[in-house]
Design a protein around this motif. Structure first.
Motif, PDB file in Angstrom:
ATOM      1  N   VAL A  17       0.848  -1.195   0.000  1.00  0.00           N
ATOM      2  CA  VAL A  17       0.000   0.000   0.000  1.00  0.00           C
ATOM      3  C   VAL A  17       0.878   1.237   0.000  1.00  0.00           C
ATOM      4  O   VAL A  17       1.804   1.351   0.820  1.00  0.00           O
ATOM      5  CB  VAL A  17      -0.938   0.021   1.237  1.00  0.00           C
ATOM      6  CG1 VAL A  17      -1.738   1.320   1.289  1.00  0.00           C
ATOM      7  CG2 VAL A  17      -1.897  -1.173   1.211  1.00  0.00           C
ATOM      8  N   ALA A  18       0.586   2.159  -0.939  1.00  0.00           N
ATOM      9  CA  ALA A  18       1.193   3.486  -0.894  1.00  0.00           C
ATOM     10  C   ALA A  18       0.228   4.341  -0.076  1.00  0.00           C
ATOM     11  O   ALA A  18      -0.893   4.611  -0.527  1.00  0.00           O
ATOM     12  CB  ALA A  18       1.384   4.046  -2.295  1.00  0.00           C
ATOM     13  N   LEU A  19       0.642   4.757   1.091  1.00  0.00           N
ATOM     14  CA  LEU A  19      -0.289   5.337   2.062  1.00  0.00           C
ATOM     15  C   LEU A  19      -0.584   6.820   1.836  1.00  0.00           C
ATOM     16  O   LEU A  19      -1.611   7.322   2.317  1.00  0.00           O
ATOM     17  CB  LEU A  19       0.258   5.150   3.493  1.00  0.00           C
ATOM     18  CG  LEU A  19       0.219   3.724   4.040  1.00  0.00           C
ATOM     19  CD1 LEU A  19       1.055   3.630   5.321  1.00  0.00           C
ATOM     20  CD2 LEU A  19      -1.208   3.272   4.299  1.00  0.00           C
ATOM     21  N   LEU A 152      -0.476  -3.302  -5.787  1.00  0.00           N
ATOM     22  CA  LEU A 152      -0.158  -2.083  -5.034  1.00  0.00           C
ATOM     23  C   LEU A 152      -1.436  -1.260  -4.916  1.00  0.00           C
ATOM     24  O   LEU A 152      -2.015  -0.863  -5.939  1.00  0.00           O
ATOM     25  CB  LEU A 152       0.934  -1.269  -5.748  1.00  0.00           C
ATOM     26  CG  LEU A 152       1.246   0.117  -5.138  1.00  0.00           C
ATOM     27  CD1 LEU A 152       1.840  -0.037  -3.733  1.00  0.00           C
ATOM     28  CD2 LEU A 152       2.183   0.903  -6.050  1.00  0.00           C
ATOM     29  N   LEU A 153      -1.867  -1.039  -3.694  1.00  0.00           N
ATOM     30  CA  LEU A 153      -3.052  -0.216  -3.446  1.00  0.00           C
ATOM     31  C   LEU A 153      -2.573   1.210  -3.202  1.00  0.00           C
ATOM     32  O   LEU A 153      -1.735   1.450  -2.329  1.00  0.00           O
ATOM     33  CB  LEU A 153      -3.824  -0.765  -2.245  1.00  0.00           C
ATOM     34  CG  LEU A 153      -4.170  -2.260  -2.317  1.00  0.00           C
ATOM     35  CD1 LEU A 153      -4.953  -2.701  -1.083  1.00  0.00           C
ATOM     36  CD2 LEU A 153      -4.906  -2.599  -3.591  1.00  0.00           C
ATOM     37  N   VAL A 154      -3.080   2.141  -3.989  1.00  0.00           N
ATOM     38  CA  VAL A 154      -2.575   3.515  -3.989  1.00  0.00           C
ATOM     39  C   VAL A 154      -3.617   4.425  -3.334  1.00  0.00           C
ATOM     40  O   VAL A 154      -4.703   4.639  -3.888  1.00  0.00           O
ATOM     41  CB  VAL A 154      -2.279   3.966  -5.424  1.00  0.00           C
ATOM     42  CG1 VAL A 154      -1.743   5.395  -5.450  1.00  0.00           C
ATOM     43  CG2 VAL A 154      -1.275   3.010  -6.083  1.00  0.00           C
ATOM     44  N   ALA A 170      -8.408   0.466   1.233  1.00  0.00           N
ATOM     45  CA  ALA A 170      -7.288  -0.439   0.951  1.00  0.00           C
ATOM     46  C   ALA A 170      -7.263  -1.591   1.956  1.00  0.00           C
ATOM     47  O   ALA A 170      -7.071  -2.756   1.597  1.00  0.00           O
ATOM     48  CB  ALA A 170      -5.976   0.341   0.998  1.00  0.00           C
ATOM     49  N   GLY A 171      -7.501  -1.259   3.235  1.00  0.00           N
ATOM     50  CA  GLY A 171      -7.496  -2.298   4.254  1.00  0.00           C
ATOM     51  C   GLY A 171      -8.619  -3.300   4.079  1.00  0.00           C
ATOM     52  O   GLY A 171      -8.441  -4.505   4.296  1.00  0.00           O
ATOM     53  N   THR A 181       0.528 -12.044   1.249  1.00  0.00           N
ATOM     54  CA  THR A 181       1.719 -11.529   1.933  1.00  0.00           C
ATOM     55  C   THR A 181       1.589 -10.013   1.968  1.00  0.00           C
ATOM     56  O   THR A 181       1.548  -9.378   0.919  1.00  0.00           O
ATOM     57  CB  THR A 181       2.990 -11.930   1.160  1.00  0.00           C
ATOM     58  OG1 THR A 181       3.036 -13.357   1.076  1.00  0.00           O
ATOM     59  CG2 THR A 181       4.230 -11.380   1.848  1.00  0.00           C
ATOM     60  N   LEU A 182       1.454  -9.464   3.160  1.00  0.00           N
ATOM     61  CA  LEU A 182       1.213  -8.029   3.314  1.00  0.00           C
ATOM     62  C   LEU A 182       2.490  -7.320   3.747  1.00  0.00           C
ATOM     63  O   LEU A 182       3.221  -7.800   4.620  1.00  0.00           O
ATOM     64  CB  LEU A 182       0.125  -7.779   4.373  1.00  0.00           C
ATOM     65  CG  LEU A 182      -1.261  -8.385   4.160  1.00  0.00           C
ATOM     66  CD1 LEU A 182      -2.191  -7.944   5.294  1.00  0.00           C
ATOM     67  CD2 LEU A 182      -1.837  -7.992   2.811  1.00  0.00           C
ATOM     68  N   THR A 183       2.746  -6.166   3.117  1.00  0.00           N
ATOM     69  CA  THR A 183       3.822  -5.321   3.637  1.00  0.00           C
ATOM     70  C   THR A 183       3.323  -4.679   4.927  1.00  0.00           C
ATOM     71  O   THR A 183       2.133  -4.742   5.262  1.00  0.00           O
ATOM     72  CB  THR A 183       4.175  -4.231   2.622  1.00  0.00           C
ATOM     73  OG1 THR A 183       3.010  -3.394   2.443  1.00  0.00           O
ATOM     74  CG2 THR A 183       4.613  -4.828   1.297  1.00  0.00           C
TER      75      THR A 183
END
Ligand code: MLT
Length: 244
Positions: A17-19, A152-154, A170-171, A181-183
């Motif tokens: 995820v790009a937060l 990638l969730l932006v 995103a969550g 596999t989560l960052t």
């Protein structure tokens, strides 16, 4: 012999995820050749785009600046100009960025620029695939990205800051992939979403963007954006144009 599950994903999807906008600004330098990006701008850009596509719009041109929008209008005279700055319709544009403007018989072709949502989308231009995500089409997005190796969730954010509503969406998508596999960023989004998923409207109203809309008596827009999977429509960005 046991049946071969040829369609089983060989290994769990990796979700990152790009937060916030600062991370998004770095995306053009990132290798996204094997990555499916999903851009979220829940209040309100991607919610408005999905609403428009689900109700008849054929093409949406998301651009970062007003100048870009005016140039595209010259190229596509039939296009309707939409978007916002500081949440308000841009002077000279026909439409703003409320999803309620795109619900009934929306234009066939829209050129739009918003503060964060269109910037986030275009930062993913070079990805393997870029999708327009919202709460409105969350389960359609889930189905679309199943079996993708890397996602990638932006989270578009608001001005320079994180937007909690985008992280919430995103969550919620991460929660649909229990074997992923989560960052760390994806894990943070997942854990935040577990606090909010029972009352999406209430969660959106507590955000910075939600409070700004409430101050303008635009609670109906929040409630619209908070509807989970109202539509099956997935917007796909190709060559600068979003289509269903
Ligand atoms: C954005 O793109 O920053 C938001 O969608 C802004 C808005 O709709 O008010």
């Amino acid at each position: 012999m046991a049946p071969q599950h040829s369609n089983r994903n060989p290994k769990p999807v990796k979700i990152d995820v790009a937060l916030n906008p600062a991370e998004i600004a770095l995306l053009p330098e990132r290798d996204l050749d094997r990555t499916t990006c999903v851009a979220f701008d829940i209040l309100r850009a991607t919610s408005s785009m999905i609403t428009a596509l689900a109700n008849g719009t054929r093409a949406i041109h998301p651009v970062p600046t007003i100048g870009d929008a005016l140039s595209l209008k010259d190229k596509f005279p039939d296009a309707v100009l939409g978007g916002e700055r500081h949440g308000e319709r841009i002077e000279g544009f026909q439409l703003g960025n409320s999803p309620l403007e795109y619900r009934d018989n929306p234009p066939a072709r829209i050129v739009t620029t918003t503060t964060n949502g269109t910037v986030a989308l275009r930062a993913c231009d070079h990805a393997r695939e870029t999708l327009v995500g919202a709460l409105l089409n969350l389960d359609a997005i889930r189905r679309r990205i199943t079996d993708r190796p890397s996602v990638l969730l932006v989270c578009a954010g608001t001005f320079e800051t994180l937007a909690a509503e985008d992280v919430l969406a995103a969550g919620m998508l991460c929660a649909e992939f229990p074997d992923a596999t989560l960052t760390d960023s994806a894990d943070v989004a997942l854990r935040y979403s577990t606090l909010c998923r029972g009352d999406l409207g209430g969660a959106l109203r507590r955000t910075r963007n939600g409070a700004a809309l409430l101050e303008k008596c635009r609670g109906a827009e929040i409630d619209w954006c908070a509807q989970r999977s109202l539509y099956d429509t997935v917007g796909v960005l190709r060559n600068g144009v979003v289509a269903a």
